[in-house]
Design an enzyme around this catalytic site. Structure first.
Site: not given
Length: 612
Positions: A423, A443, A467, A496, A518
């Site tokens: 990311t 990802e 993903e 996230s 992260g």
């Protein structure tokens, strides 16, 4: 394209030296504002040396600012803003350059969440990848019904979701773009054609991902004849990507989702030794979605973030909301390090929030919110009840259980933890006061390790995401209860990513744009930075410099080499199972102040802030 051609009509030249990573000086020179539209001038870049952590100076601008994870990408956004472009115009230019220079983290083969403030309202554009219609609950199970090895699942065609970044950016640009769509691709096309230096981070990512060389296109492009990754400073061209971006710039998103570029993408997925089911219909039918942003009161602010399928805003604001319901921490930071008085409630609140995350959150087209409204998870009374579970001793691994924020029709099972990676984040504020926070991903590092080139015979191309491995590999628990984030045809995997825009609760004025890469730790990284910047009173750069602490409900991970042993001992004395490891965020943050726009870039990565 030569500099003389670029500046043939009207020249606005500048030369600014930025010291970013150790031994690197980036000379960014020349942005042209021409009467016939935007023109890009490629900066001259001195090779960077590698470094795990380098202090950044912090920046202050007066009118506009852009923060991104690579200096070339930041500069592309700066030139667009300088030429009168909007925040979304700049974001498109930045993303296309990141596809080229930071391919391990994001790109046109992946997806993104975009928060956009148009000066009046906040919009949430969902460009998250979707499961192909041929994908089912057994996607990541072997013949015996057991979950596949995670790495084997990642490095496969079945890991590739239908990309959404291009469609999403096109939709946002149609609503809020000022410059021509075609012009915004010029920086990436120019750099792909003329070449760019391999950065230390790209080199280290190549070293750390030897399996990428198993893909023939990637091996030919990123590795030398002996099979070694191209060294940092090597000038690399990507003519295949330049060809693809030129097509998209001229024909719009249809060039990517239909025709020969789409056919090549499907062939790469279906032709893998562990094939996926993606079809041309999956690509051509993909649509970006504009969702209702979640805007949550927090202290004197209104924090706007992305709704499900992202778990980022809900989980981050649960964590911070639980902490706000606890007694005030008098000394949250000391000598640039969060204190145990702050760390303990932060970690305990995170445990509780992640327990809810694992039980309730999934694609809203498939998963109903508790009580029919995701805001039930952020209701003050509910957060106060969760805060009452925080004591002087840690709950420990597995001690935090999901709460009951509202009635649900389905008895959901909790999803086991799985790795999340990769990311990049972009924050931009333009001269008109419009702002974006965009988190974008493929990802894992280099996604599925599958490279597509549009069927070109030229070198290079772009990486496809993995993903689909953000879904739960198992569809139900031992009691047969379904997992909200299980694989289903056409579903978007839970994320996230936490792109965040913050406003003053009283005036409604924009206060900040921030976010981070992260994996699941994005939630901790962004939450810590926002608390430090807006509650503790640190500058954006000071907030981003802070060492990290993360828990997904079991172990506590502290950023290696950044905490004193006394902090580790004290946390262990409170019942936390502590381990130190590298925690590589990639935070970007912009804050609007009376003096101008303050900007910060994560010292763990190569990003910078630019603006006027």
């Amino acid at each position: 394209m030569t500099p003389d051609n670029i500046f043939s009509r009207q020249r606005l030249a500048r030369a600014i030296a930025f010291s970013t990573c150790a031994g690197m000086t980036l000379w960014l020179s020349g942005v042209a504002v021409a009467q016939d539209g935007f023109h890009y001038s490629a900066p001259a870049v001195a090779p960077e040396s590698g470094s795990g952590y380098e202090e950044k100076p912090g920046w202050t601008t007066s009118t506009f600012a852009v923060a991104a994870a690579n200096p070339l990408a930041t500069d592309a956004g700066y030139q667009v803003l300088k030429a009168g472009g909007s925040a979304i115009d700049a974001a498109i230019a930045v993303q296309m350059v990141l596809t080229l220079v930071e391919p391990q983290s994001s790109g046109i083969g992946g997806g993104a969440f975009l928060m956009l403030f148009d000066g009046d309202q906040v919009h949430a554009y969902d460009g998250r990848e979707k499961a192909p219609m041929g994908a089912g609950e057994d996607l990541f199970l072997d013949q015996e019904g057991n979950p596949l090895d995670f790495t084997a699942a990642v490095e496969s065609g079945r890991a590739v979701g239908v990309p959404g970044t291009i469609k999403m950016l096109e939709a946002a640009h149609q609503a809020y773009g000022k410059l021509a769509w075609k012009d915004l691709f010029e920086p990436a096309i120019t750099l792909a054609t003329e070449g760019f230096p391999v950065s230390p981070r790209l080199y280290q990512s190549l070293v750390s991902t030897p399996s990428l060389a198993e893909d023939a296109i990637a091996r030919h492009y990123y590795f030398d004849d002996a099979g070694n990754p191209l060294a940092a400073g090597t000038v690399l061209k990507n003519p295949a990507l330049a060809e693809i971006l030129t097509r998209i710039s001229e024909e719009g998103s249809a060039a990517f989702y239909q025709g020969d570029i789409a056919e090549d993408l499907v062939a790469r997925v279906q032709g893998h030794e562990s094939p996926g089911s993606m079809t041309l219909d999956d690509l051509s039918s993909y649509e970006a979605v504009e969702r209702d942003a979640l805007c949550t009161p927090w202290r004197e602010y209104k924090v706007c973030g992305f709704p499900p399928p992202s778990s980022g805003h809900l989980t981050m604001m649960q964590t911070l909301g639980i902490m706000a319901a606890l007694p005030e921490v008098e000394v949250p930071v000391h000598d640039g390090v969060p204190t145990v008085d702050w760390l303990h409630p932060f970690l305990e609140a995170s445990r509780l929030a992640f327990a809810d995350r694992g039980r309730y959150i999934g694609d809203p087209d498939f998963v109903e919110a508790p009580g029919g409204d995701w805001n039930t998870m952020l209701a003050p009374d509910y957060l106060a009840s969760r805060a009452a579970l925080v004591s002087e001793q840690s709950m420990g691994s597995g001690g935090a259980k999901p709460g009951n924020p509202g009635e649900v029709q389905t008895a959901w099972a909790s999803q086991p933890n799985q790795p999340e990676h990769g990311t990049s984040h972009i924050s931009i504020i333009d001269a008109d006061g419009q702002a974006i926070a965009m988190t974008t991903t493929i990802e894992q590092a280099f996604g599925s390790r599958i490279m597509a080139n549009g069927g070109s015979e030229l070198a290079g191309g772009y990486l496809l995401n993995n993903e689909m491995t953000d879904f739960s590999f198992t569809a139900q628990d031992e009691q047969g209860n379904p997992i909200a984030n299980r694989v289903e045809p056409g579903k978007r995997p839970r994320s996230s990513m936490s792109p965040t825009l913050v406003f003053d609760n009283a005036s409604g004025d924009l206060v900040a744009s921030l976010g981070s890469p992260g994996g699941a730790a994005i939630i901790h990284y962004t939450g810590e930075a926002m608390d430090a910047m807006l509650h503790w009173g640190l500058s954006p750069q000071e907030a981003l410099n802070l060492p990290h602490a993360v828990t997904l409900g079991d172990k506590v991970y502290l950023e290696e080499g950044r905490f004193p042993q006394s902090t580790i001992n004290d946390l262990e004395g409170l019942g936390h199972d502590v381990e130190t490891q590298e925690l590589v965020s990639g935070l970007q943050a912009l804050r609007v102040t009376e003096e101008g726009i303050q900007g910060g870039a994560d010292p763990r990565r190569e990003g910078i802030v630019m603006g006027d």
